[in-house]
Design an enzyme around this catalytic site. Structure first.
Site, PDB file in Angstrom:
ATOM      1  N   GLY A   1       0.787  -1.228   0.000  1.00 38.36           N
ATOM      2  CA  GLY A   1       0.000   0.000   0.000  1.00 38.36           C
ATOM      3  C   GLY A   1       0.815   1.272   0.000  1.00 38.36           C
ATOM      4  O   GLY A   1       0.324   2.321  -0.410  1.00 38.36           O
ATOM      5  N   ASP A   2       2.061   1.214   0.468  1.00 38.88           N
ATOM      6  CA  ASP A   2       2.954   2.370   0.425  1.00 38.88           C
ATOM      7  C   ASP A   2       4.384   1.860   0.217  1.00 38.88           C
ATOM      8  O   ASP A   2       5.276   2.110   1.020  1.00 38.88           O
ATOM      9  CB  ASP A   2       2.846   3.187   1.715  1.00 38.88           C
ATOM     10  CG  ASP A   2       3.547   4.547   1.609  1.00 38.88           C
ATOM     11  OD1 ASP A   2       3.927   4.930   0.483  1.00 38.88           O
ATOM     12  OD2 ASP A   2       3.719   5.201   2.644  1.00 38.88           O
ATOM     13  N   TYR A   3       4.571   1.153  -0.885  1.00 36.74           N
ATOM     14  CA  TYR A   3       5.834   0.475  -1.171  1.00 36.74           C
ATOM     15  C   TYR A   3       6.842   1.491  -1.696  1.00 36.74           C
ATOM     16  O   TYR A   3       7.052   1.635  -2.910  1.00 36.74           O
ATOM     17  CB  TYR A   3       5.593  -0.645  -2.172  1.00 36.74           C
ATOM     18  CG  TYR A   3       6.689  -1.680  -2.230  1.00 36.74           C
ATOM     19  CD1 TYR A   3       6.807  -2.642  -1.233  1.00 36.74           C
ATOM     20  CD2 TYR A   3       7.615  -1.706  -3.273  1.00 36.74           C
ATOM     21  CE1 TYR A   3       7.809  -3.601  -1.270  1.00 36.74           C
ATOM     22  CE2 TYR A   3       8.617  -2.657  -3.331  1.00 36.74           C
ATOM     23  CZ  TYR A   3       8.707  -3.600  -2.319  1.00 36.74           C
ATOM     24  OH  TYR A   3       9.700  -4.547  -2.356  1.00 36.74           O
ATOM     25  N   SER A   4       7.467   2.211  -0.763  1.00 35.86           N
ATOM     26  CA  SER A   4       8.354   3.311  -1.117  1.00 35.86           C
ATOM     27  C   SER A   4       9.764   3.060  -0.597  1.00 35.86           C
ATOM     28  O   SER A   4      10.002   2.190   0.251  1.00 35.86           O
ATOM     29  CB  SER A   4       7.816   4.624  -0.541  1.00 35.86           C
ATOM     30  OG  SER A   4       7.832   4.587   0.873  1.00 35.86           O
TER      31      SER A   4
END
Length: 269
Positions: free
Chosen positions: A195-198
């Site tokens: 969901g927030d693969y940063s």
């Protein structure tokens, strides 16, 4: 190197976790945009480093969501362990173990020669995440779910329009919303996503991803939810890194429609 935390005093914490926090030095994260506060606790003799995430109101609910997902991830992927959790009527505190290694952004920024290796590691770890059986995951994060949440944020005036990517500089949140609607409907390719693969949320050690943080959005969604965010992050280091990431993951032909949709959707959070 960009400064990504600053020393600070210890904030107030509930009595049932405050004893664990005694003796640590504190540094506050300056990168995250969740609206809560994230602290690194370090320097206590004989004790491991810890992280504390805390927030009030809706942020408290998001922290509770992250706690539940971290416990679900245990044994499936390397992620922080929950060392303590407290939630009252208006606030939440989540105490977590620290990850080994170095944040991917920091490593790529400090050692350009390692960028291809790090990019390959990020792609390999994402394949591992996306291979978790969908029927084992109790959480939903698909674009319909996130569109409802985005609409609430727009109506409440919570979207930071000054933080939009260069492609949408000067846009309003409503313009982003309208542009997304043109790209619907989407045919989802459902996997378990982060969901927030940063780059700030992945930790690397010995040429491999050794852990992932900020798991509050983990759930079933289209794989481009993760691909788009990492692709966008890697743009800071050049198109070669972006192309290598997609190829290493296994994408031969990029779905430009899904890529654009998920990049715009992420602007609203």
């Amino acid at each position: 190197m960009e400064k990504r935390e600053q020393p600070c005093a210890a904030p107030a914490a509930p009595a049932n976790i405050s004893a664990t926090l005694d003796g640590y030095r504190w540094a506050r994260d300056t990168v995250g945009e969740s609206g809560g506060a994230v602290y690194r606790l370090h320097g206590k003799a004989g004790a491991p480093d810890l992280y504390l995430k805390c927030g009030e109101g809706p942020i408290a609910d998001e922290i509770a969501n992250e706690m539940v997902r971290l416990r679900w991830l245990a044994g499936r992927l390397p992620a922080p362990s929950v060392e303590g959790f407290v939630q009252d009527r208006n606030a939440a505190w989540l105490l977590m173990s620290a990850m080994w290694g170095q944040a991917a952004w920091q490593l790529m920024d400090a050692q350009p020669a390692l960028r291809p290796t790090v990019v390959d590691a990020l792609a390999a770890f994402l394949r591992r995440l996306h291979a978790i059986p969908v029927d084992s995951c109790p959480f939903t994060s698909d674009h319909a779910h996130r569109l409802r949440a985005a609409r609430v944020r727009i109506d409440a005036g919570l979207v930071d329009e000054d933080d939009f990517d260069e492609e949408r500089e000067g846009w309003s949140a409503e313009q982003v919303w309208d542009a997304m609607q043109v790209l619907l409907p989407l045919d989802p390719d459902a996997v378990v996503t982060h969901g927030d693969y940063s780059l700030d949320n992945l930790f690397v050690l010995d040429a491999a991803v050794c852990g992932v943080i900020d798991a509050g959005r983990v759930g079933i969604a289209d794989r481009y939810q993760d691909l788009a965010i990492m692709w966008n992050c890697l743009g800071e280091f050049g198109a070669d890194c972006q192309q290598r990431f997609l190829a290493s993951y296994g994408i031969d032909a990029v779905d430009q429609r899904k890529l654009a949709f998920h990049l715009m959707l992420d602007e609203l959070f």
